[in-house]
Motif scaffolding. Structure first.
Motif, PDB file in Angstrom:
ATOM      1  N   LEU A 248       5.840   2.165  -1.916  1.00  0.00           N
ATOM      2  CA  LEU A 248       5.434   3.340  -2.680  1.00  0.00           C
ATOM      3  C   LEU A 248       4.881   2.896  -4.027  1.00  0.00           C
ATOM      4  CD1 LEU A 248       8.424   5.833  -2.118  1.00  0.00           C
ATOM      5  CD2 LEU A 248       6.162   5.919  -1.035  1.00  0.00           C
ATOM      6  N   CYS A 249       3.923   3.668  -4.558  1.00  0.00           N
ATOM      7  CA  CYS A 249       3.421   3.391  -5.906  1.00  0.00           C
ATOM      8  C   CYS A 249       4.507   3.799  -6.911  1.00  0.00           C
ATOM      9  CB  CYS A 249       2.119   4.139  -6.158  1.00  0.00           C
ATOM     10  SG  CYS A 249       2.331   5.931  -6.215  1.00  0.00           S
ATOM     11  N   ASN A 250       4.343   3.389  -8.154  1.00  0.00           N
ATOM     12  CA  ASN A 250       5.336   3.718  -9.188  1.00  0.00           C
ATOM     13  C   ASN A 250       5.678   5.199  -9.202  1.00  0.00           C
ATOM     14  OD1 ASN A 250       5.591   1.145 -10.122  1.00  0.00           O
ATOM     15  ND2 ASN A 250       4.125   1.360 -11.799  1.00  0.00           N
ATOM     16  N   ASN A 251       4.650   6.052  -9.172  1.00  0.00           N
ATOM     17  CA  ASN A 251       4.883   7.495  -9.264  1.00  0.00           C
ATOM     18  C   ASN A 251       5.653   8.032  -8.069  1.00  0.00           C
ATOM     19  OD1 ASN A 251       3.663   7.800 -11.713  1.00  0.00           O
ATOM     20  ND2 ASN A 251       1.662   8.358 -10.880  1.00  0.00           N
ATOM     21  N   HIS A 252       5.198   7.676  -6.884  1.00  0.00           N
ATOM     22  CA  HIS A 252       5.890   8.189  -5.701  1.00  0.00           C
ATOM     23  C   HIS A 252       7.295   7.601  -5.569  1.00  0.00           C
ATOM     24  CE1 HIS A 252       1.872   9.674  -4.061  1.00  0.00           C
ATOM     25  NE2 HIS A 252       2.680  10.718  -4.038  1.00  0.00           N
ATOM     26  N   HIS A 253       7.440   6.351  -6.010  1.00  0.00           N
ATOM     27  CA  HIS A 253       8.763   5.734  -5.952  1.00  0.00           C
ATOM     28  C   HIS A 253       9.751   6.497  -6.847  1.00  0.00           C
ATOM     29  CE1 HIS A 253      11.261   1.726  -6.120  1.00  0.00           C
ATOM     30  NE2 HIS A 253      11.920   2.711  -5.544  1.00  0.00           N
TER      31      HIS A 253
ATOM     32  N   LYS B  87       0.873  -1.178   0.000  1.00  0.00           N
ATOM     33  CA  LYS B  87       0.000   0.000   0.000  1.00  0.00           C
ATOM     34  C   LYS B  87       0.904   1.220   0.000  1.00  0.00           C
ATOM     35  CE  LYS B  87      -3.548   2.159   2.867  1.00  0.00           C
ATOM     36  NZ  LYS B  87      -4.400   1.978   4.051  1.00  0.00           N
ATOM     37  N   CYS B  88       0.734   2.126  -0.964  1.00  0.00           N
ATOM     38  CA  CYS B  88       1.621   3.287  -1.035  1.00  0.00           C
ATOM     39  C   CYS B  88       1.480   4.125   0.231  1.00  0.00           C
ATOM     40  CB  CYS B  88       1.309   4.135  -2.266  1.00  0.00           C
ATOM     41  SG  CYS B  88       2.360   5.610  -2.362  1.00  0.00           S
ATOM     42  N   SER B  89       2.605   4.434   0.863  1.00  0.00           N
ATOM     43  CA  SER B  89       2.590   5.201   2.114  1.00  0.00           C
ATOM     44  C   SER B  89       2.116   6.631   1.895  1.00  0.00           C
ATOM     45  CB  SER B  89       3.989   5.258   2.712  1.00  0.00           C
ATOM     46  OG  SER B  89       4.436   3.970   3.012  1.00  0.00           O
ATOM     47  N   LEU B  90       2.186   7.118   0.654  1.00  0.00           N
ATOM     48  CA  LEU B  90       1.883   8.531   0.411  1.00  0.00           C
ATOM     49  C   LEU B  90       0.520   8.769  -0.236  1.00  0.00           C
ATOM     50  CD1 LEU B  90       5.436   9.713  -0.719  1.00  0.00           C
ATOM     51  CD2 LEU B  90       4.367   9.885   1.541  1.00  0.00           C
ATOM     52  N   CYS B  91      -0.001   7.786  -0.987  1.00  0.00           N
ATOM     53  CA  CYS B  91      -1.314   8.013  -1.619  1.00  0.00           C
ATOM     54  C   CYS B  91      -2.310   6.900  -1.322  1.00  0.00           C
ATOM     55  CB  CYS B  91      -1.166   8.207  -3.127  1.00  0.00           C
ATOM     56  SG  CYS B  91      -0.661   6.719  -4.011  1.00  0.00           S
ATOM     57  N   ASP B  92      -1.916   5.909  -0.520  1.00  0.00           N
ATOM     58  CA  ASP B  92      -2.803   4.811  -0.125  1.00  0.00           C
ATOM     59  C   ASP B  92      -3.223   3.897  -1.274  1.00  0.00           C
ATOM     60  OD1 ASP B  92      -2.655   5.669   2.485  1.00  0.00           O
ATOM     61  OD2 ASP B  92      -4.563   6.774   2.427  1.00  0.00           O
TER      62      ASP B  92
HETATM   63 ZN   LIG Z   1       1.623   6.721  -4.218  1.00  0.00          ZN
END
Ligand SMILES: [Zn+2]
Length: 389
Positions: free
Chosen positions: A317-322, A270-275
């Motif tokens: 993290l999701c691809n974008n946030h990563h 689960k992305c820590s920044l956008c869930d």
């Molecule tokens: Zn994210």
């Protein structure tokens, strides 16, 4: 037509478990009637080897029926279930297309309806097991799982109440491959085997099983491993030499042990920044980057690898946030608060603001180990170039 015929390997470790004493004619008669509808049967007790899986076979009309009997004593939850996966493996090894597998309760002594037991019954049913006499012992009929997401959700529910007991994890990687991470030590190997065979029955995805080394045992028992591989499941052993090769050859480090450690620490992807919870879009992001670990001079290769695969050295993290984290558009303060790079274009910043839901990392990520890695990362950055979101 000949009578149904039982074959039972009799020799067991303890004298008190000689099957000639335990599997009385009444019990065998009951099993026979429930499977074949016939009351008369013949039986051979074979004294040539250990009984693996507390197992009997019943042959009738060209069909072979495998029956695994429960333990009497509940003991630890794992001892109750340790014999069944071996029975299931024997069943899978049989080439007779007309085969079935059954489970029969032998007057168990203790609570057999804990959350974990029910989870395991459901896995057994998912793997095709028919329970012969559960209505006599369970207060309700358990159902097989219909989807892997149900297994994961139920598993998480158990885990929440019973932290530290879970040994295996299931997730999906960015290519849509279902991955099982299983430990191979002690009772974990039985659970890993059952989980793999149950999931195989219901998943539309291709599967990989990662054997996570623990103690000296790197691999599942050979029989279980061979059966799993024969189903087309890719089995990969993750030991130190595997991790070493991966570390030396790649800066992105696709390390199964790292993913296992992240799953163990953080739970499901689960992305820590956008869930975002779409597993195909979620990656393990290093806090202290692998490339930077590699460049560090004063530590040994083994220490470097240990740092690279440490669950504290990462977050989902999701691809974008990563990507934005890797190129240092994002900055995380020692308090876990998020900052954006000041030099980012205004139009881009609005977009970034819109899809970033959390300005703080979840508190359970911020362990002392995590903070040490964060300090190493931040040492390379200039905080003055960042502003609060
Ligand atoms: Zn994210």
């Amino acid at each position: 037509m000949s009578k149904p015929h039982f074959t039972i390997k009799n020799k067991f470790q303890k004298r008190s478990e000689q099957y000639e004493d335990i599997l009385t004619r009444d019990i065998l008669g009951d099993v026979c009637y429930r499977i074949t509808g016939k009351r008369a049967f013949t039986v051979t007790f074979d004294n040539t080897g250990y009984n693996i899986g507390r197992l009997a076979t019943l042959e009738y009309n060209g069909a072979i029926n495998y029956i695994s009997f429960s333990e009497f004593e509940i003991g630890s939850r794992n001892s109750f279930f340790q014999s069944f996966p071996s029975a299931l493996v024997k069943y899978y090894q049989d080439n007779n297309p007309n085969k079935s597998i059954y489970f029969y309760f032998l007057a168990p002594n203790g609570n057999i309806e804990t959350d974990y037991f029910i989870f395991m019954y459901r896995l057994m049913k998912t793997a095709g097991t028919i329970f012969l006499n559960e209505t006599g012992y369970l207060t309700f009929v358990t159902k097989p799982f219909n989807a892997v997401s149900d297994i994961i959700a139920q598993r998480d529910l158990n885990r929440g109440r019973n932290k530290g007991n879970a040994s295996s994890y299931v997730t999906i990687d960015e290519n849509g491959t279902l991955q099982i991470f299983g430990k191979t030590y002690g009772a974990n190997k039985y659970e890993t085997t059952l989980l793999s065979l149950a999931i195989y029955e219901i998943t539309p995805y291709s599967m990989e099983l990662y054997e996570i080394q623990e103690g000296n045992l790197k691999k599942l028992p050979r029989d279980a491993r061979d059966v799993i591989k024969s189903l087309g499941i890719n089995v990969i052993t993750s030991d130190l030499s595997f991790e070493k090769a991966e570390f030396e050859n790649s800066d992105s480090l696709r390390s199964p042990t790292y993913l296992y450690n992240l799953l163990e620490k953080l739970g499901e992807k689960k992305c820590s920044l956008c869930d975002c919870e779409i597993p195909q879009l979620i990656q393990g992001a290093h806090v202290w980057p692998v490339a930077s670990i590699k460049r560090t001079n004063n530590i040994s290769l083994d220490t470097k690898i240990a740092n690279a695969i440490d669950g504290d050295n990462g977050l989902w993290l999701c691809n974008n946030h990563h990507k934005l984290f890797d190129i240092n558009v994002l900055y995380i303060t020692p308090q876990g608060r998020l900052k954006f790079k000041k030099s980012i274009e205004q139009g881009h910043e609005k977009y970034l603001r819109d899809f970033t839901i959390n300005n703080y990392l979840p508190i359970d990520i911020m362990t002392p180990g995590f903070n040490r890695y964060l300090a190493r990362r931040n040492k390379l950055l200039d905080e003055k170039q960042y502003s609060f979101v």
